[in-house]
Scaffold this motif. Sequence first.
Motif, PDB file in Angstrom:
ATOM      1  N   LEU A   1       0.825  -1.214   0.000  1.00 45.03           N
ATOM      2  CA  LEU A   1       0.000   0.000   0.000  1.00 45.03           C
ATOM      3  C   LEU A   1       0.858   1.263   0.000  1.00 45.03           C
ATOM      4  O   LEU A   1       0.488   2.274  -0.615  1.00 45.03           O
ATOM      5  N   ILE A   2       1.993   1.218   0.683  1.00 47.01           N
ATOM      6  CA  ILE A   2       2.890   2.380   0.714  1.00 47.01           C
ATOM      7  C   ILE A   2       3.412   2.675  -0.694  1.00 47.01           C
ATOM      8  O   ILE A   2       3.403   3.821  -1.162  1.00 47.01           O
ATOM      9  N   VAL A   3       3.866   1.621  -1.373  1.00 47.36           N
ATOM     10  CA  VAL A   3       4.385   1.800  -2.731  1.00 47.36           C
ATOM     11  C   VAL A   3       3.264   2.200  -3.687  1.00 47.36           C
ATOM     12  O   VAL A   3       3.437   3.076  -4.548  1.00 47.36           O
ATOM     13  N   LEU A   4       2.119   1.575  -3.530  1.00 51.71           N
ATOM     14  CA  LEU A   4       0.993   1.894  -4.398  1.00 51.71           C
ATOM     15  C   LEU A   4       0.535   3.333  -4.196  1.00 51.71           C
ATOM     16  O   LEU A   4       0.134   4.015  -5.147  1.00 51.71           O
ATOM     17  N   GLY A   5       0.600   3.812  -2.957  1.00 50.47           N
ATOM     18  CA  GLY A   5       0.244   5.198  -2.682  1.00 50.47           C
ATOM     19  C   GLY A   5       1.153   6.164  -3.414  1.00 50.47           C
ATOM     20  O   GLY A   5       0.706   7.164  -3.989  1.00 50.47           O
ATOM     21  N   GLY A   6       2.455   5.881  -3.398  1.00 50.80           N
ATOM     22  CA  GLY A   6       3.382   6.725  -4.141  1.00 50.80           C
ATOM     23  C   GLY A   6       3.139   6.667  -5.626  1.00 50.80           C
ATOM     24  O   GLY A   6       3.220   7.691  -6.332  1.00 50.80           O
ATOM     25  N   THR A   7       2.825   5.474  -6.124  1.00 50.48           N
ATOM     26  CA  THR A   7       2.529   5.304  -7.545  1.00 50.48           C
ATOM     27  C   THR A   7       1.309   6.121  -7.953  1.00 50.48           C
ATOM     28  O   THR A   7       1.312   6.830  -8.970  1.00 50.48           O
ATOM     29  N   ALA A   8       0.246   6.030  -7.165  1.00 55.34           N
ATOM     30  CA  ALA A   8      -0.982   6.773  -7.461  1.00 55.34           C
ATOM     31  C   ALA A   8      -0.729   8.275  -7.435  1.00 55.34           C
ATOM     32  O   ALA A   8      -1.269   9.034  -8.268  1.00 55.34           O
ATOM     33  N   ALA A   9       0.101   8.715  -6.491  1.00 55.79           N
ATOM     34  CA  ALA A   9       0.384  10.147  -6.374  1.00 55.79           C
ATOM     35  C   ALA A   9       1.173  10.666  -7.568  1.00 55.79           C
ATOM     36  O   ALA A   9       0.922  11.777  -8.060  1.00 55.79           O
ATOM     37  N   VAL A  10       2.132   9.886  -8.051  1.00 56.25           N
ATOM     38  CA  VAL A  10       2.905  10.289  -9.233  1.00 56.25           C
ATOM     39  C   VAL A  10       1.985  10.377 -10.455  1.00 56.25           C
ATOM     40  O   VAL A  10       2.080  11.320 -11.256  1.00 56.25           O
ATOM     41  N   GLU A  11       1.092   9.414 -10.600  1.00 61.81           N
ATOM     42  CA  GLU A  11       0.147   9.442 -11.723  1.00 61.81           C
ATOM     43  C   GLU A  11      -0.743  10.685 -11.663  1.00 61.81           C
ATOM     44  O   GLU A  11      -1.006  11.323 -12.691  1.00 61.81           O
ATOM     45  N   LYS A  12      -1.187  11.028 -10.464  1.00 57.90           N
ATOM     46  CA  LYS A  12      -2.027  12.221 -10.307  1.00 57.90           C
ATOM     47  C   LYS A  12      -1.242  13.480 -10.649  1.00 57.90           C
ATOM     48  O   LYS A  12      -1.751  14.392 -11.318  1.00 57.90           O
ATOM     49  N   ALA A  13       0.028  13.527 -10.187  1.00 60.16           N
ATOM     50  CA  ALA A  13       0.852  14.706 -10.454  1.00 60.16           C
ATOM     51  C   ALA A  13       1.109  14.864 -11.950  1.00 60.16           C
ATOM     52  O   ALA A  13       1.148  15.984 -12.470  1.00 60.16           O
ATOM     53  N   ALA A  14       1.272  13.741 -12.636  1.00 60.50           N
ATOM     54  CA  ALA A  14       1.464  13.795 -14.088  1.00 60.50           C
ATOM     55  C   ALA A  14       0.183  14.240 -14.794  1.00 60.50           C
ATOM     56  O   ALA A  14       0.212  15.052 -15.730  1.00 60.50           O
ATOM     57  N   LYS A  15      -0.948  13.728 -14.315  1.00 62.04           N
ATOM     58  CA  LYS A  15      -2.241  14.106 -14.892  1.00 62.04           C
ATOM     59  C   LYS A  15      -2.493  15.596 -14.713  1.00 62.04           C
ATOM     60  O   LYS A  15      -3.004  16.269 -15.624  1.00 62.04           O
ATOM     61  N   ASP A  16      -2.109  16.122 -13.553  1.00 60.48           N
ATOM     62  CA  ASP A  16      -2.276  17.559 -13.310  1.00 60.48           C
ATOM     63  C   ASP A  16      -1.416  18.380 -14.269  1.00 60.48           C
ATOM     64  O   ASP A  16      -1.701  19.558 -14.513  1.00 60.48           O
ATOM     65  N   GLY A  17      -0.367  17.751 -14.784  1.00 59.47           N
ATOM     66  CA  GLY A  17       0.483  18.429 -15.765  1.00 59.47           C
ATOM     67  C   GLY A  17       0.074  18.152 -17.190  1.00 59.47           C
ATOM     68  O   GLY A  17       0.783  18.537 -18.129  1.00 59.47           O
ATOM     69  N   GLY A  18      -1.045  17.452 -17.358  1.00 56.91           N
ATOM     70  CA  GLY A  18      -1.559  17.215 -18.696  1.00 56.91           C
ATOM     71  C   GLY A  18      -1.097  15.934 -19.337  1.00 56.91           C
ATOM     72  O   GLY A  18      -1.257  15.738 -20.547  1.00 56.91           O
ATOM     73  N   VAL A  19      -0.517  15.033 -18.539  1.00 53.23           N
ATOM     74  CA  VAL A  19      -0.014  13.763 -19.075  1.00 53.23           C
ATOM     75  C   VAL A  19      -0.715  12.613 -18.376  1.00 53.23           C
ATOM     76  O   VAL A  19      -0.669  12.494 -17.147  1.00 53.23           O
ATOM     77  N   GLN A  20      -1.378  11.768 -19.152  1.00 54.55           N
ATOM     78  CA  GLN A  20      -2.078  10.615 -18.596  1.00 54.55           C
ATOM     79  C   GLN A  20      -1.152   9.405 -18.673  1.00 54.55           C
ATOM     80  O   GLN A  20      -0.776   8.962 -19.756  1.00 54.55           O
ATOM     81  N   ILE A  21      -0.742   8.875 -17.520  1.00 58.17           N
ATOM     82  CA  ILE A  21       0.132   7.708 -17.497  1.00 58.17           C
ATOM     83  C   ILE A  21      -0.389   6.704 -16.471  1.00 58.17           C
ATOM     84  O   ILE A  21      -1.083   7.061 -15.515  1.00 58.17           O
ATOM     85  N   THR A  22      -0.046   5.445 -16.699  1.00 60.97           N
ATOM     86  CA  THR A  22      -0.316   4.391 -15.732  1.00 60.97           C
ATOM     87  C   THR A  22       1.002   3.701 -15.429  1.00 60.97           C
ATOM     88  O   THR A  22       1.589   3.045 -16.312  1.00 60.97           O
ATOM     89  N   LEU A  23       1.494   3.883 -14.232  1.00 62.07           N
ATOM     90  CA  LEU A  23       2.776   3.296 -13.864  1.00 62.07           C
ATOM     91  C   LEU A  23       2.613   1.820 -13.539  1.00 62.07           C
ATOM     92  O   LEU A  23       1.609   1.408 -12.961  1.00 62.07           O
ATOM     93  N   PRO A  24       3.588   1.019 -13.894  1.00 60.17           N
ATOM     94  CA  PRO A  24       3.507  -0.407 -13.548  1.00 60.17           C
ATOM     95  C   PRO A  24       3.615  -0.615 -12.044  1.00 60.17           C
ATOM     96  O   PRO A  24       4.345   0.105 -11.362  1.00 60.17           O
ATOM     97  N   PHE A  25       2.864  -1.560 -11.552  1.00 63.62           N
ATOM     98  CA  PHE A  25       2.911  -1.891 -10.131  1.00 63.62           C
ATOM     99  C   PHE A  25       2.858  -3.409  -9.984  1.00 63.62           C
ATOM    100  O   PHE A  25       1.971  -4.058 -10.533  1.00 63.62           O
ATOM    101  N   THR A  26       3.827  -3.936  -9.249  1.00 58.75           N
ATOM    102  CA  THR A  26       3.876  -5.375  -9.002  1.00 58.75           C
ATOM    103  C   THR A  26       3.698  -5.629  -7.511  1.00 58.75           C
ATOM    104  O   THR A  26       4.558  -5.256  -6.707  1.00 58.75           O
ATOM    105  N   PRO A  27       2.590  -6.241  -7.111  1.00 56.25           N
ATOM    106  CA  PRO A  27       2.373  -6.529  -5.685  1.00 56.25           C
ATOM    107  C   PRO A  27       3.196  -7.738  -5.240  1.00 56.25           C
ATOM    108  O   PRO A  27       3.836  -8.400  -6.064  1.00 56.25           O
TER     109      PRO A  27
END
Length: 471
Positions: free
Chosen positions: A302-328
């Motif tokens: 969850l800690i890693v996933l939280g950081g992943t989600a936050a980076v995706e949101k920050a990129a989206k706020d900059g106009g870039v839609q990305i989905t970062l890979p996540f391996t549980p």
Amino acid sequence: MDGNPDPLRTAKDVRETFKRMAMNDEETCALTAGGHTVGKCHGNGNAEDLSDAPEGGELEDQGFGWNNHKSRGIGANTVTSGLEGAWTTNPTQWDNGYFHLLLNYDWELKKSPAGAWQWEPINIKEEDMPVDAEDPSIRRNPIMTDADMAMKMDPEYRKISEKFYNNPEYFADVFARAWFKLTHRDLGPKSRYLGPDVPSEDLLWQDPIPTVDYTLSDSEISELKAKILATNLTVAELIATAWDSARTFRGSDNRGGANGGRIRLAPQKDWEGNEPARLQKVLNVLEGIQSGLAKKISLADLIVLGGTAAVEKAAKDGGVQITLPFTPGRGDATAEQTDIEGFEPLEPVHDAFRNYLKHDFKSKPEELMLDKAQLMGLTAAEMTVLLGGMRTLGVNYGGSKHGVFTDRVGTLSNDFFVHLVDMGYQWKPTGKNSYEIVERNTGNVRFTATRVDLVFGSSKPPEHCLLQRLF
């Protein structure tokens, strides 16, 4: 000790040296005694007759250094350390002779044939003397080094030495375990071991981590991201926590990192660089999400996933839609599975990526940055883009504004690099590790920075412009 025999001062250095290898006093004593139970020191000659070290030798030496071209230089005439003699009566077999000699005889300082200080026994019995390296009809005095005498003269080491002397089986077991630890610690987790001889026992220094048996589908991952982003946690808080969890990783021995979720345990939860108050806030929220899930997900994931989600949101706020890979698949270690003292060397006392220095170090901040990046296994390009990106995300330690070259804090952008190389600015030092970006035409202060920010645009050797070199 700097050429002057002093067993008690040597004990202090021995203890510190072995502590850096995560060895306690008992393991240190066992390794010292066990290593000196077999073999001998070589100093039966003139050290001045030796050739250069391997790297300085002649071509014909073929990598062999310290050759003696003036005399035989081998066998009984070998000179390496400069000390001369065996530690035990039977230096070719494993026994308890080391402690027998060390504890039952008084020792005095003497000079070896090569001129090195060493300790030799007073009035030793002939049957306790080891035989000559080549002539078994001749017996020689055994010797001890300052480190050996530390095992006798330091009060704590003395207690351990006496315990080993009175219980040879225990000594052998402690030595075997310490030797295994010494020679296997750099392999990392036990899961990396190969072959039929892998011990079944889990050892604390292996940083054991429980395995997990769940998987997550893409839809489940998306749902978890949404839950995390719907909380009151900021992008900076989520990214800082994920980064702090992962940055302890050391490629040198595969220790640390996000797996195990040990950032929630002592000692990591209390490290200054992890900002305990902010960390606990994030952990509390993530634990709340975890407790409400039908499927048990590790907090480490969850800690890693939280950081992943936050980076995706920050990129989206900059106009870039990305989905970062996540391996549980990360597990949550327990306090019982965590060697608190053994994790102390992993504390981040400097972290250029979050513009953090715990102390004023002798090394320059940019040198520490390169060391950290290398230890984490980052390439030069990865180091650069991570630092520049994290500056714009606003994850500096303590909310510092140094290096945050953007008006859109929290949005993932290339603003750091744009302003760094903008010729409309000039840089002015304001302290040992602080600078101001000043507008050339107005003289107004636009941003502030540290050395690890400016180094990416510097043309000063040895840095040269990292941006020019990389891109």
